[in-house]
Design a protein around this motif. Structure first.
Motif, PDB file in Angstrom:
ATOM      1  N   GLY A 105      36.900  22.379   8.172  1.00 10.90           N
ATOM      2  CA  GLY A 105      37.675  21.490   7.321  1.00 10.90           C
ATOM      3  C   GLY A 105      39.151  21.477   7.666  1.00 10.90           C
ATOM      4  O   GLY A 105      39.651  22.335   8.404  1.00 10.90           O
ATOM      5  N   ARG A 106      39.874  20.508   7.110  1.00 10.07           N
ATOM      6  CA  ARG A 106      41.296  20.348   7.405  1.00 10.07           C
ATOM      7  C   ARG A 106      42.105  20.147   6.136  1.00 10.07           C
ATOM      8  O   ARG A 106      41.617  19.582   5.155  1.00 10.07           O
ATOM      9  N   TYR A 107      43.340  20.608   6.211  1.00  9.16           N
ATOM     10  CA  TYR A 107      44.272  20.514   5.093  1.00  9.16           C
ATOM     11  C   TYR A 107      45.416  19.609   5.513  1.00  9.16           C
ATOM     12  O   TYR A 107      46.083  19.864   6.526  1.00  9.16           O
ATOM     13  N   ALA A 108      45.657  18.526   4.779  1.00  8.95           N
ATOM     14  CA  ALA A 108      46.721  17.577   5.090  1.00  8.95           C
ATOM     15  C   ALA A 108      47.734  17.558   3.953  1.00  8.95           C
ATOM     16  O   ALA A 108      47.366  17.592   2.776  1.00  8.95           O
ATOM     17  N   VAL A 109      49.009  17.493   4.321  1.00  3.56           N
ATOM     18  CA  VAL A 109      50.090  17.571   3.340  1.00  3.56           C
ATOM     19  C   VAL A 109      51.105  16.471   3.606  1.00  3.56           C
ATOM     20  O   VAL A 109      51.536  16.265   4.742  1.00  3.56           O
ATOM     21  N   ASN A 110      51.510  15.783   2.548  1.00  3.65           N
ATOM     22  CA  ASN A 110      52.594  14.814   2.632  1.00  3.65           C
ATOM     23  C   ASN A 110      53.836  15.422   1.990  1.00  3.65           C
ATOM     24  O   ASN A 110      53.799  15.853   0.837  1.00  3.65           O
ATOM     25  N   ILE A 111      54.932  15.469   2.745  1.00  6.54           N
ATOM     26  CA  ILE A 111      56.196  15.957   2.213  1.00  6.54           C
ATOM     27  C   ILE A 111      57.285  14.949   2.555  1.00  6.54           C
ATOM     28  O   ILE A 111      57.046  13.975   3.278  1.00  6.54           O
ATOM     29  N   ALA A 112      58.489  15.176   2.033  1.00  4.40           N
ATOM     30  CA  ALA A 112      59.628  14.310   2.350  1.00  4.40           C
ATOM     31  C   ALA A 112      60.855  15.170   2.582  1.00  4.40           C
ATOM     32  O   ALA A 112      61.069  16.169   1.896  1.00  4.40           O
ATOM     33  N   ASP A 113      61.665  14.768   3.566  1.00  4.35           N
ATOM     34  CA  ASP A 113      62.862  15.539   3.901  1.00  4.35           C
ATOM     35  C   ASP A 113      63.781  14.666   4.747  1.00  4.35           C
ATOM     36  O   ASP A 113      63.416  13.565   5.172  1.00  4.35           O
ATOM     37  N   GLY A 114      64.963  15.186   5.011  1.00  8.76           N
ATOM     38  CA  GLY A 114      65.927  14.486   5.851  1.00  8.76           C
ATOM     39  C   GLY A 114      67.031  15.424   6.282  1.00  8.76           C
ATOM     40  O   GLY A 114      66.990  16.629   6.030  1.00  8.76           O
ATOM     41  N   ALA A 115      68.028  14.882   6.951  1.00 17.81           N
ATOM     42  CA  ALA A 115      69.206  15.636   7.411  1.00 17.81           C
ATOM     43  C   ALA A 115      68.799  16.856   8.232  1.00 17.81           C
ATOM     44  O   ALA A 115      68.217  16.702   9.313  1.00 17.81           O
ATOM     45  N   THR A 116      69.020  18.062   7.754  1.00 13.98           N
ATOM     46  CA  THR A 116      68.741  19.264   8.545  1.00 13.98           C
ATOM     47  C   THR A 116      67.259  19.614   8.618  1.00 13.98           C
ATOM     48  O   THR A 116      66.871  20.491   9.395  1.00 13.98           O
ATOM     49  N   LEU A 117      66.441  18.973   7.786  1.00 13.14           N
ATOM     50  CA  LEU A 117      64.987  19.223   7.748  1.00 13.14           C
ATOM     51  C   LEU A 117      64.665  20.677   7.400  1.00 13.14           C
ATOM     52  O   LEU A 117      63.624  21.201   7.800  1.00 13.14           O
ATOM     53  N   ALA A 118      65.527  21.302   6.618  1.00  9.42           N
ATOM     54  CA  ALA A 118      65.294  22.704   6.258  1.00  9.42           C
ATOM     55  C   ALA A 118      63.984  22.877   5.503  1.00  9.42           C
ATOM     56  O   ALA A 118      63.248  23.849   5.724  1.00  9.42           O
ATOM     57  N   PHE A 119      63.685  21.954   4.610  1.00  7.91           N
ATOM     58  CA  PHE A 119      62.442  22.052   3.839  1.00  7.91           C
ATOM     59  C   PHE A 119      61.230  21.883   4.743  1.00  7.91           C
ATOM     60  O   PHE A 119      60.261  22.646   4.668  1.00  7.91           O
ATOM     61  N   ALA A 120      61.266  20.882   5.624  1.00  9.92           N
ATOM     62  CA  ALA A 120      60.144  20.638   6.532  1.00  9.92           C
ATOM     63  C   ALA A 120      59.911  21.824   7.459  1.00  9.92           C
ATOM     64  O   ALA A 120      58.768  22.226   7.710  1.00  9.92           O
ATOM     65  N   ARG A 121      60.972  22.414   7.974  1.00 10.48           N
ATOM     66  CA  ARG A 121      60.836  23.577   8.857  1.00 10.48           C
ATOM     67  C   ARG A 121      60.184  24.738   8.106  1.00 10.48           C
ATOM     68  O   ARG A 121      59.319  25.445   8.648  1.00 10.48           O
ATOM     69  N   CYS A 122      60.602  24.931   6.873  1.00  8.18           N
ATOM     70  CA  CYS A 122      60.020  25.992   6.045  1.00  8.18           C
ATOM     71  C   CYS A 122      58.536  25.724   5.785  1.00  8.18           C
ATOM     72  O   CYS A 122      57.716  26.653   5.823  1.00  8.18           O
ATOM     73  N   GLN A 123      58.187  24.461   5.549  1.00  4.12           N
ATOM     74  CA  GLN A 123      56.791  24.135   5.275  1.00  4.12           C
ATOM     75  C   GLN A 123      55.903  24.337   6.506  1.00  4.12           C
ATOM     76  O   GLN A 123      54.768  24.800   6.398  1.00  4.12           O
ATOM     77  N   VAL A 124      56.423  24.027   7.688  1.00  2.00           N
ATOM     78  CA  VAL A 124      55.664  24.290   8.911  1.00  2.00           C
ATOM     79  C   VAL A 124      55.459  25.786   9.083  1.00  2.00           C
ATOM     80  O   VAL A 124      54.344  26.256   9.393  1.00  2.00           O
ATOM     81  N   ALA A 125      56.521  26.573   8.888  1.00  2.00           N
ATOM     82  CA  ALA A 125      56.404  28.028   9.010  1.00  2.00           C
ATOM     83  C   ALA A 125      55.396  28.572   8.003  1.00  2.00           C
ATOM     84  O   ALA A 125      54.630  29.501   8.316  1.00  2.00           O
TER      85      ALA A 125
END
Length: 300
Positions: free
Chosen positions: A190-210
């Motif tokens: 199975g697979r887990y898919a996530v929708n997020i939103a971010d911009g500028a430094t992408l600090a939130f997105a980087r944290c979510q990938v980690a």
């Protein structure tokens, strides 16, 4: 963006499809919900919550995914199994049930459950944008994490997290503990898919990938190149699994979309994190608020 959602009440016959005429609105438990008609498609609507776009639904063609982030999630529905084969999907969020409708239309007899905290929104969507009674979409009113905690182990082929409070992902749905619950709910392969939103430094997105890399050996990211360069605020799709992801096919499909997309995986994605910390229940924060005027005129 996305919201937790609940299924329409059952009907004995296929519902009559309302034709879009003018905007409709309803005050819910969590804000102002609006349905904005699509000028080019008479049975299509955009759902906005407090001005932020959440979903787009075409009652005449539920396979038409107008929002770019929903098209990318639609690719993951398409790749979840052989074409047309029923799958089991747990939707944590769903706006106006766009992805649940898409799955039901493309994979008949699929079993789906959707979580939605805003029960007033659910009742309104039931009345305004009904679904055929034959679609096996069950809905549970409640917090996405609470629903995920009660989800059967290995009971879903696909878990889609599209959970927003307004235009922000709530902190308790961004953590390694949350991702671990999602992994527990997935069937083998199975697979887990996530929708997020971010911009500028992408600090939130980087944290979510980690955070996902701390739980899953396979993680990929799909986003507009401008978003990945921090040039604009927008959606990013993350997909994770314990088995190899169909990277080549996913890249091929996203390349055919009307909007540009870049897919990151492997070493490039690990480098993207830039040493970002893993989000935990003790440390997590919600996703950043969109800059002013981000959604000006969207869907209108």
């Amino acid at each position: 963006m996305g919201r937790e959602q609940r299924a329409p009440r059952k009907r004995s016959t296929t519902p009559e499809e309302p034709t879009a005429t003018g905007p409709r609105s309803r005050r819910t438990e969590f804000g102002l919900a609006e349905l904005i008609p699509d000028r080019d498609h008479p049975q299509a609507w955009s759902l906005l919550l407090d001005g932020a776009p959440q979903s787009h639904v075409d009652l005449a063609d539920p396979t038409r995914l107008a929002f770019e982030y929903q098209r990318r999630l639609g690719h993951l529905v398409d790749l979840a199994a052989a074409p047309g084969k029923p799958i089991r999907v747990l939707h944590l969020g769903g706006g106006a049930l766009t992805l649940a409708r898409y799955t039901a239309a493309t994979r008949p007899r699929s079993r789906q459950q959707v979580a939605e905290l805003d029960t007033t929104l659910t009742e309104w969507i039931r009345a305004e944008l009904p679904t055929p009674s034959s679609w096996q979409i069950k809905v549970r009113g409640g917090d996405a994490r609470a629903v995920l905690e009660r989800a059967p182990e290995a009971g879903a082929d696909l878990v889609i997290a599209d959970v927003f409070s307004g235009a922000r992902v709530p902190a308790h749905c961004t953590t390694v503990e949350f991702a671990t619950l999602a992994a527990r709910a997935l069937a083998p392969g199975g697979r887990y898919a996530v929708n997020i939103a971010d911009g500028a430094t992408l600090a939130f997105a980087r944290c979510q990938v980690a955070t996902l890399l701390a739980v899953f050996p396979e993680v990929a990211l799909i986003a507009d190149p401008a978003v990945l360069r921090g040039k604009r605020f927008g959606n990013l799709i993350l997909v994770a699994a314990h088995t190899p992801l169909p990277i080549a096919e996913l890249a091929r499909r996203t390349a055919t979309d009307p909007t540009l997309a870049r897919l990151e995986h492997g070493r490039e994605l690990a480098a993207f994190t830039g040493g970002a910390p893993v989000a935990t229940d003790a440390s997590a924060a919600p996703s950043p608020a969109p800059p002013p005027n981000t959604f000006k005129h969207v869907g209108r």
